[in-house]
Design a protein around this motif. Structure first.
Motif, PDB file in Angstrom:
ATOM      1  N   ASN A   5       0.844  -1.187   0.000  1.00 49.06           N
ATOM      2  CA  ASN A   5       0.000   0.000   0.000  1.00 49.06           C
ATOM      3  C   ASN A   5       0.881   1.240   0.000  1.00 49.06           C
ATOM      4  OD1 ASN A   5      -2.369  -1.498   0.108  1.00 49.06           O
ATOM      5  ND2 ASN A   5      -2.293  -1.627   2.326  1.00 49.06           N
ATOM      6  N   THR A   6       0.376   2.312  -0.560  1.00 52.03           N
ATOM      7  CA  THR A   6       1.118   3.565  -0.591  1.00 52.03           C
ATOM      8  C   THR A   6       0.341   4.631   0.168  1.00 52.03           C
ATOM      9  OG1 THR A   6       0.114   4.201  -2.689  1.00 52.03           O
ATOM     10  CG2 THR A   6       2.211   3.020  -2.796  1.00 52.03           C
ATOM     11  N   ALA A   7       1.075   5.616   0.699  1.00 49.29           N
ATOM     12  CA  ALA A   7       0.447   6.701   1.458  1.00 49.29           C
ATOM     13  C   ALA A   7       1.350   7.926   1.419  1.00 49.29           C
ATOM     14  CB  ALA A   7       0.212   6.270   2.898  1.00 49.29           C
ATOM     15  N   ILE A   8       0.744   9.077   1.600  1.00 46.85           N
ATOM     16  CA  ILE A   8       1.497  10.319   1.753  1.00 46.85           C
ATOM     17  C   ILE A   8       1.779  10.483   3.237  1.00 46.85           C
ATOM     18  CG2 ILE A   8       1.447  12.812   1.480  1.00 46.85           C
ATOM     19  CD1 ILE A   8      -0.476  12.374  -0.888  1.00 46.85           C
ATOM     20  N   VAL A   9       3.047  10.441   3.599  1.00 49.02           N
ATOM     21  CA  VAL A   9       3.451  10.463   5.004  1.00 49.02           C
ATOM     22  C   VAL A   9       4.506  11.549   5.206  1.00 49.02           C
ATOM     23  CG1 VAL A   9       4.478   9.093   6.859  1.00 49.02           C
ATOM     24  CG2 VAL A   9       3.071   7.972   5.121  1.00 49.02           C
ATOM     25  N   PRO A  10       4.284  12.484   6.153  1.00 48.06           N
ATOM     26  CA  PRO A  10       5.322  13.476   6.424  1.00 48.06           C
ATOM     27  C   PRO A  10       6.666  12.803   6.712  1.00 48.06           C
ATOM     28  CG  PRO A  10       3.307  14.098   7.509  1.00 48.06           C
ATOM     29  CD  PRO A  10       3.090  12.702   6.956  1.00 48.06           C
ATOM     30  N   THR A  11       7.702  13.330   6.137  1.00 47.17           N
ATOM     31  CA  THR A  11       9.097  12.847   6.148  1.00 47.17           C
ATOM     32  C   THR A  11       9.307  11.627   5.250  1.00 47.17           C
ATOM     33  OG1 THR A  11       9.100  11.371   8.084  1.00 47.17           O
ATOM     34  CG2 THR A  11       9.472  13.745   8.495  1.00 47.17           C
ATOM     35  N   GLY A  12       8.239  11.071   4.692  1.00 48.70           N
ATOM     36  CA  GLY A  12       8.380   9.949   3.765  1.00 48.70           C
ATOM     37  C   GLY A  12       8.832  10.439   2.394  1.00 48.70           C
ATOM     38  N   ARG A  13       9.210   9.502   1.555  1.00 49.15           N
ATOM     39  CA  ARG A  13       9.651   9.842   0.202  1.00 49.15           C
ATOM     40  C   ARG A  13       8.514  10.532  -0.544  1.00 49.15           C
ATOM     41  NH1 ARG A  13      12.688   6.609  -4.683  1.00 49.15           N
ATOM     42  NH2 ARG A  13      10.784   6.680  -5.900  1.00 49.15           N
ATOM     43  N   ALA A  14       8.831  11.577  -1.275  1.00 42.57           N
ATOM     44  CA  ALA A  14       7.842  12.378  -1.994  1.00 42.57           C
ATOM     45  C   ALA A  14       7.495  11.727  -3.320  1.00 42.57           C
ATOM     46  CB  ALA A  14       8.359  13.795  -2.197  1.00 42.57           C
TER      47      ALA A  14
END
Length: 148
Positions: free
Chosen positions: A114-123
């Motif tokens: 699964n993918t998600a937008i996560v602060p500090t995660g890869r953009a």
């Protein structure tokens, strides 16, 4: 310099409820923040703003064979044009294809996730229009596809 990506709606995951007036801040190859556009602009006043039509969410994992194309580079670019920034290793079946993926920061995964937008995660971001067509793809913070 940071870039704020905003769209008609932002989804943290593709299964989450859309956030109207949402935005994602990208600095280098990382997510700096996710939130309402006004709040994000206030926190990052010097960031440039890119507005996209449609829905912005996490870039996808391409789960099948890479599209046919004349060269490994073009096969990888075809995946990016679909809004995916990761592929499954079972479909990266040559050294040339693996090298093309690595040069373009496309992640090669042993299995889908699964993918998600996560602060500090890869953009890694993708924007899709109402018809489901990819409008833009951001891979490791770089805009690698934009439909004209």
């Amino acid at each position: 310099m940071e870039t704020i990506h905003t769209a008609d709606a932002v989804r943290i995951t593709w299964d989450s409820d859309p956030v109207k007036g949402g935005a994602v801040v990208v600095g280098r190859d990382r997510i700096g923040a996710v939130g309402k556009l006004d709040d994000v602009r206030e926190a990052f006043p010097k960031a440039r703003v890119r507005r996209w039509p449609g829905t912005l969410g996490p870039a996808r994992v391409h789960e099948g064979p890479l599209p046919d194309a004349p060269s490994p580079r073009e096969r990888v670019h075809a995946v990016l044009k679909l809004g995916a920034v990761a592929v499954l290793e079972e479909y990266v079946d040559s050294a040339e294809l693996r090298s093309a993926a690595e040069r373009n920061d496309v992640v090669v995964l042993p299995r889908a996730r699964n993918t998600a937008i996560v602060p500090t995660g890869r953009a890694d971001l993708a924007v899709y229009d109402e018809a489901g067509e990819c409008v833009a793809t951001v891979c490791a913070g770089r805009l690698v596809h934009r439909r004209r």
